[in-house]
Scaffold this motif. Structure first.
Motif, mmCIF file in Angstrom:
data_model
loop_
_atom_site.group_PDB
_atom_site.id
_atom_site.type_symbol
_atom_site.label_atom_id
_atom_site.label_comp_id
_atom_site.label_asym_id
_atom_site.label_seq_id
_atom_site.Cartn_x
_atom_site.Cartn_y
_atom_site.Cartn_z
ATOM 1 N N HIS A 1 4.261 -7.242 6.065
ATOM 2 C CA HIS A 1 5.636 -6.715 5.700
ATOM 3 C C HIS A 1 5.590 -5.999 4.511
ATOM 4 C CE1 HIS A 1 7.688 -8.222 9.458
ATOM 5 N NE2 HIS A 1 7.334 -9.208 9.069
ATOM 6 N N THR A 2 4.970 -6.753 3.530
ATOM 7 C CA THR A 2 4.963 -5.853 2.230
ATOM 8 C C THR A 2 4.228 -4.923 2.046
ATOM 9 O OG1 THR A 2 5.284 -8.066 1.229
ATOM 10 C CG2 THR A 2 4.116 -6.283 -0.415
ATOM 11 N N LEU A 3 3.027 -4.951 2.746
ATOM 12 C CA LEU A 3 2.060 -3.697 3.196
ATOM 13 C C LEU A 3 2.863 -2.621 3.737
ATOM 14 C CD1 LEU A 3 -0.963 -2.598 2.764
ATOM 15 C CD2 LEU A 3 -1.411 -3.494 5.054
ATOM 16 N N LYS A 4 3.642 -2.887 4.917
ATOM 17 C CA LYS A 4 4.230 -1.868 5.500
ATOM 18 C C LYS A 4 5.271 -1.182 4.743
ATOM 19 C CE LYS A 4 6.876 -1.457 9.750
ATOM 20 N NZ LYS A 4 7.611 -1.878 11.066
ATOM 21 N N GLU A 5 6.043 -1.932 3.975
ATOM 22 C CA GLU A 5 7.139 -1.515 2.839
ATOM 23 C C GLU A 5 6.450 -0.683 1.934
ATOM 24 O OE1 GLU A 5 9.383 -4.488 1.450
ATOM 25 O OE2 GLU A 5 9.843 -5.255 3.573
ATOM 26 N N THR A 6 5.365 -1.214 1.310
ATOM 27 C CA THR A 6 4.719 -0.260 0.082
ATOM 28 C C THR A 6 3.693 0.875 0.521
ATOM 29 O OG1 THR A 6 3.083 -2.152 -0.120
ATOM 30 C CG2 THR A 6 5.140 -2.521 -1.423
ATOM 31 N N GLN A 7 3.240 0.517 1.706
ATOM 32 C CA GLN A 7 2.170 1.427 2.085
ATOM 33 C C GLN A 7 2.375 1.830 3.591
ATOM 34 O OE1 GLN A 7 -0.528 2.532 0.081
ATOM 35 N NE2 GLN A 7 0.413 1.233 -1.614
ATOM 36 N N MET B 1 -1.386 -11.474 -1.330
ATOM 37 C CA MET B 1 -1.097 -10.050 -1.401
ATOM 38 C C MET B 1 -2.363 -9.459 -0.566
ATOM 39 S SD MET B 1 -1.816 -7.929 -4.770
ATOM 40 C CE MET B 1 -3.658 -7.690 -4.698
ATOM 41 N N GLN C 1 -3.571 -5.019 -0.406
ATOM 42 C CA GLN C 1 -3.313 -3.857 -0.758
ATOM 43 C C GLN C 1 -4.563 -2.925 -0.662
ATOM 44 O OE1 GLN C 1 -0.279 -3.402 -2.273
ATOM 45 N NE2 GLN C 1 -0.668 -1.449 -2.706
#
Length: 115
Positions: A17-23, A92, A94
């Motif tokens: 989810h974080t990857l989708k939001e940031t990248q 994480m 990235q």
């Protein structure tokens, strides 16, 4: 330290989810998501395979995820391994620009990227 039993993998969905939001561009690439899913399955069986321990930490590891090469970058994952509970906690994910000193290219990806 391979083992036939499965490890509990936590934090993977949150990291996605974080990857989708940031990248968002990376997250939209189907082959990247498939490679991340394969890595998660492999990690649940052997979290040490292809991973490197972070200096100064007993249980912090990192790896470049196979099959995630895109535009001169690879997705790298940092995660904690707790052997006593057989738990792997993804911290994480990235994309990092190559070269990544501790993570060689794999499966002909270098040739594909240079072509």
């Amino acid at each position: 330290m391979p083992d036939n039993g499965k490890w509990k993998l936590t934090g993977f969905i949150e990291a996605l989810h974080t990857l989708k939001e940031t990248q968002p561009t990376w997250a939209a690439l189907g082959h990247i998501r498939a490679a991340l899913d394969r890595w998660a399955d492999r990690c649940a069986h052997d979290p040490y395979l292809g991973a490197y321990r972070e200096p100064g930490f007993d249980n912090l590891w990192h790896t470049a995820v196979p099959g995630t090469l895109h535009d001169g970058h690879k997705i790298c994952c940092v995660y904690w391994i707790w052997e006593t509970t057989r738990t792997v906690k993804v911290d994480m994910m990235q994309p990092l620009r190559l070269p990544i000193a501790s993570a060689p290219l794999d499966d002909g990806e270098a040739e594909a990227e240079l072509a």
